[in-house]
Write a protein that holds these residues in place. Structure first.
Motif, PDB file in Angstrom:
ATOM      1  N   GLU A   1      37.707 -32.595 -17.439  1.00 28.84           N
ATOM      2  CA  GLU A   1      37.502 -33.396 -18.643  1.00 28.84           C
ATOM      3  C   GLU A   1      37.075 -34.824 -18.314  1.00 28.84           C
ATOM      4  O   GLU A   1      36.297 -35.430 -19.038  1.00 28.84           O
ATOM      5  N   PHE A   2      37.572 -35.335 -17.187  1.00 32.02           N
ATOM      6  CA  PHE A   2      37.305 -36.721 -16.810  1.00 32.02           C
ATOM      7  C   PHE A   2      35.962 -36.881 -16.119  1.00 32.02           C
ATOM      8  O   PHE A   2      35.301 -37.902 -16.270  1.00 32.02           O
ATOM      9  N   CYS A   3      35.547 -35.852 -15.360  1.00 27.73           N
ATOM     10  CA  CYS A   3      34.327 -35.978 -14.563  1.00 27.73           C
ATOM     11  C   CYS A   3      33.429 -34.744 -14.580  1.00 27.73           C
ATOM     12  O   CYS A   3      32.231 -34.850 -14.766  1.00 27.73           O
ATOM     13  N   SER A   4      34.017 -33.547 -14.349  1.00 27.61           N
ATOM     14  CA  SER A   4      33.212 -32.320 -14.221  1.00 27.61           C
ATOM     15  C   SER A   4      32.087 -32.520 -13.210  1.00 27.61           C
ATOM     16  O   SER A   4      30.908 -32.409 -13.529  1.00 27.61           O
ATOM     17  N   ALA A   5      32.484 -32.837 -11.983  1.00 27.61           N
ATOM     18  CA  ALA A   5      31.498 -33.136 -10.944  1.00 27.61           C
ATOM     19  C   ALA A   5      30.494 -32.004 -10.791  1.00 27.61           C
ATOM     20  O   ALA A   5      30.852 -30.838 -10.671  1.00 27.61           O
ATOM     21  N   GLU A   6      29.216 -32.362 -10.791  1.00 29.03           N
ATOM     22  CA  GLU A   6      28.135 -31.400 -10.635  1.00 29.03           C
ATOM     23  C   GLU A   6      27.632 -31.440  -9.200  1.00 29.03           C
ATOM     24  O   GLU A   6      28.103 -32.214  -8.370  1.00 29.03           O
ATOM     25  N   THR A   7      26.657 -30.595  -8.901  1.00 29.56           N
ATOM     26  CA  THR A   7      26.052 -30.585  -7.570  1.00 29.56           C
ATOM     27  C   THR A   7      25.531 -31.976  -7.241  1.00 29.56           C
ATOM     28  O   THR A   7      24.814 -32.589  -8.035  1.00 29.56           O
ATOM     29  N   GLY A   8      25.892 -32.473  -6.063  1.00 29.03           N
ATOM     30  CA  GLY A   8      25.504 -33.819  -5.684  1.00 29.03           C
ATOM     31  C   GLY A   8      26.589 -34.843  -5.949  1.00 29.03           C
ATOM     32  O   GLY A   8      26.462 -36.009  -5.580  1.00 29.03           O
ATOM     33  N   GLY A   9      27.696 -34.397  -6.593  1.00 30.46           N
ATOM     34  CA  GLY A   9      28.835 -35.273  -6.788  1.00 30.46           C
ATOM     35  C   GLY A   9      28.803 -36.123  -8.032  1.00 30.46           C
ATOM     36  O   GLY A   9      29.754 -36.864  -8.309  1.00 30.46           O
TER      37      GLY A   9
ATOM     38  N   CYS B   1      29.149 -37.021 -11.949  1.00 30.96           N
ATOM     39  CA  CYS B   1      29.922 -36.496 -13.065  1.00 30.96           C
ATOM     40  C   CYS B   1      28.985 -36.029 -14.168  1.00 30.96           C
ATOM     41  O   CYS B   1      27.926 -36.618 -14.408  1.00 30.96           O
ATOM     42  N   ALA B   2      29.364 -34.955 -14.849  1.00 32.18           N
ATOM     43  CA  ALA B   2      28.532 -34.388 -15.907  1.00 32.18           C
ATOM     44  C   ALA B   2      28.379 -35.383 -17.055  1.00 32.18           C
ATOM     45  O   ALA B   2      29.312 -36.141 -17.364  1.00 32.18           O
ATOM     46  N   PRO B   3      27.239 -35.390 -17.717  1.00 31.01           N
ATOM     47  CA  PRO B   3      27.004 -36.361 -18.796  1.00 31.01           C
ATOM     48  C   PRO B   3      27.948 -36.209 -19.980  1.00 31.01           C
ATOM     49  O   PRO B   3      28.161 -37.167 -20.724  1.00 31.01           O
ATOM     50  N   TYR B   4      28.531 -35.012 -20.162  1.00 27.73           N
ATOM     51  CA  TYR B   4      29.440 -34.796 -21.285  1.00 27.73           C
ATOM     52  C   TYR B   4      30.876 -35.199 -20.956  1.00 27.73           C
ATOM     53  O   TYR B   4      31.728 -35.248 -21.834  1.00 27.73           O
ATOM     54  N   SER B   5      31.196 -35.486 -19.695  1.00 30.78           N
ATOM     55  CA  SER B   5      32.547 -35.867 -19.284  1.00 30.78           C
ATOM     56  C   SER B   5      32.833 -37.311 -19.702  1.00 30.78           C
ATOM     57  O   SER B   5      31.929 -38.046 -20.128  1.00 30.78           O
ATOM     58  N   LEU B   6      34.081 -37.737 -19.538  1.00 31.73           N
ATOM     59  CA  LEU B   6      34.416 -39.113 -19.864  1.00 31.73           C
ATOM     60  C   LEU B   6      33.603 -40.081 -19.022  1.00 31.73           C
ATOM     61  O   LEU B   6      33.006 -41.035 -19.542  1.00 31.73           O
ATOM     62  N   ILE B   7      33.542 -39.854 -17.719  1.00 31.02           N
ATOM     63  CA  ILE B   7      32.794 -40.769 -16.860  1.00 31.02           C
ATOM     64  C   ILE B   7      31.314 -40.738 -17.204  1.00 31.02           C
ATOM     65  O   ILE B   7      30.654 -41.786 -17.258  1.00 31.02           O
ATOM     66  N   GLY B   8      30.778 -39.546 -17.465  1.00 29.52           N
ATOM     67  CA  GLY B   8      29.369 -39.436 -17.815  1.00 29.52           C
ATOM     68  C   GLY B   8      29.041 -40.147 -19.113  1.00 29.52           C
ATOM     69  O   GLY B   8      28.038 -40.868 -19.211  1.00 29.52           O
TER      70      GLY B   8
ATOM     71  N   ALA C   1      26.826 -44.027 -19.872  1.00 28.03           N
ATOM     72  CA  ALA C   1      25.675 -44.164 -20.760  1.00 28.03           C
ATOM     73  C   ALA C   1      25.954 -45.030 -21.985  1.00 28.03           C
ATOM     74  O   ALA C   1      25.062 -45.232 -22.817  1.00 28.03           O
ATOM     75  N   ASP C   2      27.165 -45.547 -22.101  1.00 32.51           N
ATOM     76  CA  ASP C   2      27.567 -46.286 -23.293  1.00 32.51           C
ATOM     77  C   ASP C   2      27.444 -47.793 -23.035  1.00 32.51           C
ATOM     78  O   ASP C   2      28.162 -48.337 -22.197  1.00 32.51           O
ATOM     79  N   PRO C   3      26.579 -48.490 -23.761  1.00 28.84           N
ATOM     80  CA  PRO C   3      26.383 -49.924 -23.512  1.00 28.84           C
ATOM     81  C   PRO C   3      27.580 -50.773 -23.899  1.00 28.84           C
ATOM     82  O   PRO C   3      27.675 -51.937 -23.492  1.00 28.84           O
TER      83      PRO C   3
ATOM     84  N   GLY D   1      34.784 -27.563 -24.542  1.00 23.31           N
ATOM     85  CA  GLY D   1      36.161 -28.049 -24.507  1.00 23.31           C
ATOM     86  C   GLY D   1      36.292 -29.320 -23.694  1.00 23.31           C
ATOM     87  O   GLY D   1      37.026 -30.243 -24.065  1.00 23.31           O
ATOM     88  N   ARG D   2      35.570 -29.393 -22.578  1.00 27.03           N
ATOM     89  CA  ARG D   2      35.600 -30.600 -21.759  1.00 27.03           C
ATOM     90  C   ARG D   2      35.031 -31.789 -22.526  1.00 27.03           C
ATOM     91  O   ARG D   2      35.583 -32.888 -22.498  1.00 27.03           O
ATOM     92  N   GLN D   3      33.940 -31.548 -23.223  1.00 23.29           N
ATOM     93  CA  GLN D   3      33.340 -32.629 -23.996  1.00 23.29           C
ATOM     94  C   GLN D   3      34.258 -33.064 -25.134  1.00 23.29           C
ATOM     95  O   GLN D   3      34.331 -34.242 -25.460  1.00 23.29           O
ATOM     96  N   LYS D   4      34.969 -32.116 -25.727  1.00 23.85           N
ATOM     97  CA  LYS D   4      35.872 -32.446 -26.823  1.00 23.85           C
ATOM     98  C   LYS D   4      36.942 -33.422 -26.349  1.00 23.85           C
ATOM     99  O   LYS D   4      37.250 -34.414 -27.029  1.00 23.85           O
ATOM    100  N   VAL D   5      37.516 -33.163 -25.177  1.00 24.14           N
ATOM    101  CA  VAL D   5      38.522 -34.073 -24.627  1.00 24.14           C
ATOM    102  C   VAL D   5      37.879 -35.399 -24.233  1.00 24.14           C
ATOM    103  O   VAL D   5      38.424 -36.476 -24.504  1.00 24.14           O
ATOM    104  N   ALA D   6      36.705 -35.340 -23.600  1.00 26.40           N
ATOM    105  CA  ALA D   6      36.019 -36.571 -23.188  1.00 26.40           C
ATOM    106  C   ALA D   6      35.705 -37.455 -24.387  1.00 26.40           C
ATOM    107  O   ALA D   6      35.840 -38.682 -24.315  1.00 26.40           O
ATOM    108  N   ASP D   7      35.299 -36.843 -25.492  1.00 30.26           N
ATOM    109  CA  ASP D   7      35.032 -37.605 -26.721  1.00 30.26           C
ATOM    110  C   ASP D   7      36.289 -38.345 -27.167  1.00 30.26           C
ATOM    111  O   ASP D   7      36.231 -39.523 -27.557  1.00 30.26           O
TER     112      ASP D   7
END
Length: 343
Positions: free
Chosen positions: A100-108, A110-117, A121-123, A314-320
């Motif tokens: 939920e916090f990161c969902s690390a993808e290939t290359g390390g 974090c997925a754009p839908y995760s909290l870190i992702g 992207a949030d100014p 579900g991960r995005q729901k928590v990240a939101d």
């Protein structure tokens, strides 16, 4: 495994049968989320995220939390205040937590839908001074974080903080979401897993303060819905009851700081030295497709094949929920965003 699954199904059936005091049976198709339970009870235990069936913390605890938020400031790698320094928000926990916090993808990355992702992207997020670091990892249950000598802390230091040029002295805020694998005793038993979590999470708070001496705030979340689980890893009612484990450890600190003594399960949680100030982060549980008062639901499609770990939705729901919490809470907005205030 068949026996364990049958036991889980039997427990779930009993869980669904629980009704809430004062609620019509047609309305209470299973227990209400703790934040909707209010002064009602679950197996005799009063609801509300905070004491007295309320979802708002007592004024003294609220004020202490604001003061801790205002102490969050940029520091250098030795922990000294520095205009060029940073401060770290760190996640602590298990597989669901890191997903939920990161969902690390290939290359390390974090997925754009995760909290870190999403935060990246949030100014409105303070990208200049705030570093958001995922310390959680798969399989790292509550008992792997309850001592400052646990290997997890060295792992976080060496593989999560150091590669970013950060140190333990820069960690000032933590999001903690922990649970136990394959719990087998539910409330109201005296040895229920929820009570074990109170003890473990109290120890986690003390361990965090030992490893991160500049830690100011710890925000807890309990598990998401477990009613779709196909294994004994953490089904209902245990997923729901982790919420009481969080409620009670926070309540223990509130009671102790108000002069009510040290809780025998949670231990010493003095936020003037032994532990950081603790509070709820987002409360994540809802009873499946039964809408919570704020509309939150959990569909089967929000979970992976085991019905326990969140799928992308579900991960995005928590990240939101996490992003909204950190951007708007009066205890976090001043350090999480570029223009928010804490008051």
């Amino acid at each position: 495994m068949i026996i364990n699954v049958r036991r889980s199904l039997a427990m779930l059936a009993a869980f669904v049968a629980v009704t809430v005091v004062g609620m019509p049976a047609a309305v209470a198709a299973g227990p209400l989320p703790i934040n909707d339970l209010g002064s009602g009870t679950y197996l005799g235990f009063q609801g509300g995220l905070y004491p007295a069936g309320r979802n708002t913390m007592p004024e003294a605890h609220r004020t202490a939390g604001v003061n801790r938020a205002l102490r969050v400031r940029p520091v250098d790698t030795t922990g000294q205040p520095s205009a060029d320094g940073r401060y770290v928000l760190l996640s602590i926990g298990m597989s669901n937590t890191t997903q939920e916090f990161c969902s690390a993808e290939t290359g390390g990355q974090c997925a754009p839908y995760s909290l870190i992702g999403q935060a990246a992207a949030d100014p409105q997020v303070n990208h200049d001074k705030l570093a958001i670091v995922d310390g959680a990892a798969g399989g790292q249950t509550a008992g792997t974080w309850d001592s400052p000598t646990d290997a997890n802390y060295d792992r976080v230091r060496d593989t999560r903080l150091a590669p970013l040029g950060l140190t333990e002295r820069q960690v000032q805020i933590a999001w903690v979401k922990v649970a136990n694998a394959n719990p087998s005793v539910s409330l109201p038993a005296a040895n229920a897993d929820a009570y074990q979590l109170v003890t473990q999470q109290g120890a986690v708070l003390r361990a965090l303060k030992k490893r991160y001496p500049n830690l100011q705030q710890v925000f807890f979340s309990s598990r998401i819905y477990g009613g779709y689980a196909t294994t004994s890893l953490n089904p209902e009612p245990y997923a729901y009851e982790t919420g009481f484990g969080v409620k009670w450890v926070i309540q223990a600190q509130i009671t102790q700081m108000a002069g009510g003594g040290t809780d025998p399960r949670a231990g010493n949680l003095d936020y003037d030295g032994t532990a950081a100030w603790a509070a709820w982060g987002p409360y994540l549980w809802a009873n499946g497709l039964q809408p919570r008062s704020d509309g939150l639901t959990w569909a089967r499609s929000d979970f992976g094949s085991d019905g326990t770990h969140p799928a992308t939705s579900g991960r995005q729901k928590v990240a939101d929920m996490l992003l909204r919490f950190f951007k708007t809470s009066p205890h976090t907005a001043c350090w999480f965003t570029v223009s928010g205030t804490c008051a």
